[in-house]
Design an enzyme around this catalytic site. Structure first.
Site, PDB file in Angstrom:
ATOM      1  N   SER A 190      -3.631   4.362  17.744  1.00 49.20           N
ATOM      2  CA  SER A 190      -4.558   5.299  17.052  1.00 49.20           C
ATOM      3  C   SER A 190      -5.345   5.677  18.172  1.00 49.20           C
ATOM      4  O   SER A 190      -5.820   5.018  18.992  1.00 49.20           O
ATOM      5  CB  SER A 190      -5.478   4.546  15.877  1.00 49.20           C
ATOM      6  N   ALA A 191      -6.117   7.082  18.173  1.00 51.11           N
ATOM      7  CA  ALA A 191      -7.233   7.472  18.994  1.00 51.11           C
ATOM      8  C   ALA A 191      -8.347   6.517  18.927  1.00 51.11           C
ATOM      9  O   ALA A 191      -9.233   6.633  19.843  1.00 51.11           O
ATOM     10  CB  ALA A 191      -7.574   8.571  18.672  1.00 51.11           C
ATOM     11  N   TYR A 233      -9.891  -3.126  12.706  1.00 52.45           N
ATOM     12  CA  TYR A 233      -8.860  -2.224  12.780  1.00 52.45           C
ATOM     13  C   TYR A 233      -8.469  -1.633  14.192  1.00 52.45           C
ATOM     14  O   TYR A 233      -7.436  -1.705  14.460  1.00 52.45           O
ATOM     15  CB  TYR A 233      -9.074  -1.161  11.714  1.00 52.45           C
ATOM     16  N   ASN A 261       0.921  -1.132  -0.225  1.00 53.77           N
ATOM     17  CA  ASN A 261       0.131  -0.245   0.073  1.00 53.77           C
ATOM     18  C   ASN A 261       0.781   1.273   0.152  1.00 53.77           C
ATOM     19  O   ASN A 261       0.575   2.276   0.527  1.00 53.77           O
ATOM     20  CB  ASN A 261      -0.780  -0.100   1.210  1.00 53.77           C
ATOM     21  N   LYS A 286      -5.314  -2.452  16.782  1.00 54.54           N
ATOM     22  CA  LYS A 286      -4.530  -1.541  17.451  1.00 54.54           C
ATOM     23  C   LYS A 286      -4.539  -1.600  19.050  1.00 54.54           C
ATOM     24  O   LYS A 286      -3.404  -1.781  19.751  1.00 54.54           O
ATOM     25  CB  LYS A 286      -5.068  -0.070  17.275  1.00 54.54           C
ATOM     26  N   ASN A 332     -11.052   8.997   4.006  1.00 47.97           N
ATOM     27  CA  ASN A 332     -10.895   9.751   5.052  1.00 47.97           C
ATOM     28  C   ASN A 332     -11.197  11.183   4.366  1.00 47.97           C
ATOM     29  O   ASN A 332     -11.294  11.319   3.214  1.00 47.97           O
ATOM     30  CB  ASN A 332      -9.546  10.023   5.554  1.00 47.97           C
TER      31      ASN A 332
HETATM   32  N1  UFG Z   1     -16.355  12.462   6.757  1.00 51.68           N
HETATM   33  C1  UFG Z   1     -17.346  12.967   5.781  1.00 51.68           C
HETATM   34  N2  UFG Z   1     -17.258  12.600   4.551  1.00 51.68           N
HETATM   35  C2  UFG Z   1     -16.256  11.705   4.015  1.00 51.68           C
HETATM   36  C3  UFG Z   1     -15.410  11.169   5.008  1.00 51.68           C
HETATM   37  C4  UFG Z   1     -15.474  11.877   6.325  1.00 51.68           C
HETATM   38  O1  UFG Z   1     -18.066  13.814   6.141  1.00 51.68           O
HETATM   39  O2  UFG Z   1     -16.210  11.616   2.892  1.00 51.68           O
HETATM   40  C5  UFG Z   1     -16.290  12.840   8.240  1.00 51.68           C
HETATM   41  C6  UFG Z   1     -16.603  11.652   9.110  1.00 51.68           C
HETATM   42  O3  UFG Z   1     -17.820  11.547   9.428  1.00 51.68           O
HETATM   43  C7  UFG Z   1     -15.822  12.581  10.365  1.00 51.68           C
HETATM   44  C8  UFG Z   1     -14.769  13.338   9.894  1.00 51.68           C
HETATM   45  O4  UFG Z   1     -15.178  13.501   8.507  1.00 51.68           O
HETATM   46  O5  UFG Z   1     -16.701  13.341  11.044  1.00 51.68           O
HETATM   47  C9  UFG Z   1     -13.378  12.534   9.765  1.00 51.68           C
HETATM   48  O6  UFG Z   1     -13.555  11.391   9.155  1.00 51.68           O
HETATM   49  P1  UFG Z   1     -12.066  10.585   8.690  1.00 51.68           P
HETATM   50  O7  UFG Z   1     -12.927   9.177   7.987  1.00 51.68           O
HETATM   51  O8  UFG Z   1     -11.238  11.221   7.993  1.00 51.68           O
HETATM   52  O9  UFG Z   1     -11.431  10.079  10.028  1.00 51.68           O
HETATM   53  P2  UFG Z   1     -12.039   9.528  11.368  1.00 51.68           P
HETATM   54  O10 UFG Z   1     -12.002  10.186  12.444  1.00 51.68           O
HETATM   55  O11 UFG Z   1     -13.662   8.647  11.080  1.00 51.68           O
HETATM   56  O12 UFG Z   1     -11.137   8.154  11.444  1.00 51.68           O
HETATM   57  C10 UFG Z   1      -9.732   8.547  11.698  1.00 51.68           C
HETATM   58  C11 UFG Z   1      -9.053   7.386  11.194  1.00 51.68           C
HETATM   59  C12 UFG Z   1      -9.076   6.182  11.741  1.00 51.68           C
HETATM   60  C13 UFG Z   1      -9.103   6.213  13.175  1.00 51.68           C
HETATM   61  C14 UFG Z   1      -9.802   7.151  13.617  1.00 51.68           C
HETATM   62  C15 UFG Z   1      -9.499   7.683  15.303  1.00 51.68           C
HETATM   63  O13 UFG Z   1      -9.119   7.342   9.702  1.00 51.68           O
HETATM   64  O14 UFG Z   1      -8.247   5.390  11.170  1.00 51.68           O
HETATM   65  O15 UFG Z   1      -9.331   8.585  13.188  1.00 51.68           O
HETATM   66  O16 UFG Z   1     -10.138   8.312  15.807  1.00 51.68           O
HETATM   67  F1  UFG Z   1      -9.393   4.740  13.528  1.00 51.68           F
END
Ligand code: UFG
Length: 341
Positions: A124-125, A150, A35, A154, A200
């Site tokens: 990770s958090a 996942y 990856n 962790k 993300n």
């Molecule tokens: N979001 C959207 N649209 C998208 C993608 C995300 O609105 O297309 C929102 C999500 O709902 C969230 C925020 O953007 O409110 C952040 O989302 P991410 O997917 O970027 O990140 P997450 O907080 O969900 O997850 C991240 C990491 C994980 C980890 C987690 C730990 O990707 O690997 O933080 O808190 F587990």
């Protein structure tokens, strides 16, 4: 110090490699490139003017890992090797557990055999599950109510490292709990290269701003936050990389745990606005339903890392958007395709 970076060709690994090289450390990258791309290492070498030893190896195969590292000398390991897509982990739990857990066990066995006592682990958090407090410090309960393999991997690896320390008291380990890594190196040379549709927020926003995708789906606006969209603690990947350097320089026997976050929360709409401003591009969006398993607000209390490591996040969300935008413009197809051509 000679430092092994397992998974060092990836997004966080490549920025960490650069920061270590610039601080005068020697870097050995071990990666299976499943990856990531060798091109990221070439670019780290270009930016630092230093060479990196690269070992192509599947860490989840013990025999392969032992052979690959048999004659390699190093004093510390940073373990960033692992699968990280939350949704994929729900679909393929056995491959997530096998890869993430077995790779860790193999790395630990190799370290023990070589008497390499210094270990920094990418946690990770996610291990905090649903936050019980507005800002999360390291004493917040972990491994409760986790919703995906996942996250469990962790939490399990953190426990494995604590258990290993009981039987090997000389081990000097640090568990770094990342909040939401974003941005890229300011050169635009290294950054995040998601394969397929980004999971993300920021890489998705980057592709919308670049015109590669039509609009951002905002996953819900009914959360109890100022604008109703989810709030996260976005940390610039270069701040995160500097956190690894600080952790490495402050290792001592035991297992220490630190949050790497900025302590500041931004909503999804904040990120979209900041990105549009930084890139000068339109970022259209549509509010859709919430994503399964998402929580309202996740913000770090980074006080412990501030005090014990002398580290703090210095870059803003605007810096992250500007750097991400530069990276996206210079590398519209990411890096994986570079080596495929
Ligand atoms: N979001 C959207 N649209 C998208 C993608 C995300 O609105 O297309 C929102 C999500 O709902 C969230 C925020 O953007 O409110 C952040 O989302 P991410 O997917 O970027 O990140 P997450 O907080 O969900 O997850 C991240 C990491 C994980 C980890 C987690 C730990 O990707 O690997 O933080 O808190 F587990």
């Amino acid at each position: 110090m000679r430092v092994l970076l397992a998974g060092g060709a990836g997004y966080i690994g490549s920025h960490t490699a650069l920061v270590l090289l610039e601080a005068g450390h020697e870097v050995i990258v071990l990666d299976d490139f499943s990856n990531s791309s060798p091109e990221s290492i070439a670019r780290v070498e270009g930016l630092s003017g230093r060479s990196v030893t690269t070992i192509t190896c599947d860490l989840s195969n013990l025999g392969e890992a032992e052979r690959a590292l048999q004659s390699v000398e190093f004093e510390a390991a940073i373990h960033l090797a692992g699968f990280k897509a939350v949704g994929e982990s729900v679909q393929s739990p056995s491959s997530y557990y096998r890869n993430n857990i077995v790779s860790t066990l193999n790395l630990i066995d190799v370290l023990r055999a070589k008497n390499v006592r210094k270990l920094v682990f990418s946690s990770s958090a996610t291990v905090y599950g649903v936050p019980q407090t507005e800002r999360i410090d390291e004493s917040h309960p972990t491994a409760q109510g986790l919703t995906n393999p996942y996250g469990w991997s962790k939490a399990m690896i953190e426990q494995i490292i604590r258990d290993v320390h009981v039987s090997w008291p000389e081990l000097e380990a640090v568990l770094l709990r990342y909040f939401n890594p974003v941005g890229a190196h300011s050169s635009g040379q290294i950054g995040e290269s998601p394969t397929g549709t980004p999971n993300n927020l920021m890489p998705y926003v980057a592709q919308v701003a670049a015109g590669q995708r039509e609009r951002v789906n905002v996953f819900g606006d009914g959360y109890p936050t100022p604008d109703g969209t989810g709030v996260r603690d976005y940390i610039h990947v270069m701040d995160l990389a500097e956190g690894h350097l600080a952790a490495l320089q402050n290792l001592k026997p035991g297992v220490a745990t630190y949050n790497l976050g900025s302590g500041v929360g931004h909503s999804v709409l904040d990120v979209i606005r900041a990105y549009a401003e930084a890139s000068g591009k339109d970022v259209p969006y549509t509010v859709t339903g919430p994503r399964a398993g998402d929580v309202s607000t996740v913000i770090a209390d980074p006080t412990l890392a501030n005090q014990m490591l002398g580290w703090s996040a210095k870059r803003s969300i605007d810096d992250a958007c500007r750097d991400s935008s530069r990276w996206q413009e210079q590398n519209p197809d990411g890096l994986y395709h570079v080596s495929d051509k």
